[in-house]
Design a protein around this motif. Structure first.
Motif: not given
Length: 209
Positions: A149-150, A152, A179-181, A184
């Motif tokens: 996440t850090t 992204m 963590p990518v969606s 996002w």
């Protein structure tokens, strides 16, 4: 065509070379042989991988067979038709600050084996290096994975840098990572999200259709 497809599904480089030479002798259009034979085999491999029936070593063997056959089939094509045989040029990397590259390497292998020309910048690639290489190599797609996440925000920075240089319209941006969606990717203004390797191939094809 069936023999070309079978050679990929059986991870058999020797059979792939044999089938490619037979296709040339028979006067089959090389681009058709790639699309209707080899690529169909690679689609089977992609599906099996997604279902957990095969693993990374088999993907690499299938990709090797694919590349051997493509080399033979495209050797008889003039330069302008060789470009047509390529589905497009993809710049792939793991974003700045991120050193995870297993997923990126699988996507790279699958894209290359699906007919894309892939340039791999590696991992932890600075945003300005991504932009510089994309311009220099005149790629069609910029693909970057973030596994934390850090890291992204580096995906957002790529879009921002392209916009600031006034060249955003020249490239399709395809992003992914654990963590990518889709939300996002839509929020930062990218063109596509892929959850896995086979989805990355489908999205890349769709973006360049």
């Amino acid at each position: 065509m069936a023999k070309l497809q079978q050679s990929i599904e059986e991870f058999d480089s020797d059979l792939a070379v044999e089938a490619a030479n037979e296709a040339i002798t028979a006067g089959i259009d090389p681009i058709m042989a790639i699309n209707e034979g080899l690529s169909k085999g690679m689609q089977t491999i992609s599906n099996l991988f997604d279902e957990g029936e095969i693993f990374v070593p088999q993907i690499l063997l299938a990709a090797e067979a694919f590349e051997e056959a493509v080399k033979i089939l495209t050797s008889v094509l003039p330069e302008d038709l060789k470009k047509q045989a390529s589905r497009g040029k993809v710049l792939i990397h793991t974003v700045q600050g991120d050193i995870h590259d297993v997923g990126k390497n699988i996507v790279k292998t699958m894209l290359a084996a699906s007919g894309f020309e892939v340039i791999d910048l590696g991992r932890d690639v600075p945003v300005d290096e991504v932009i510089r290489k994309a311009k220099e190599l005149e790629v069609d797609i910029i693909s970057g994975s973030a596994l934390m996440t850090t890291t992204m925000p580096a995906q957002r920075e790529i879009i921002k840098a392209l916009e600031e240089e006034g060249i955003r319209h020249k490239f399709k941006c395809l992003f992914g990572g654990a963590p990518v969606s889709p939300e996002w990717v839509a929020k930062i203004g990218a063109d596509g999200y892929a959850e896995n390797a086979s989805e990355a191939i489908e999205k890349a094809k769709a973006l360049l259709a």
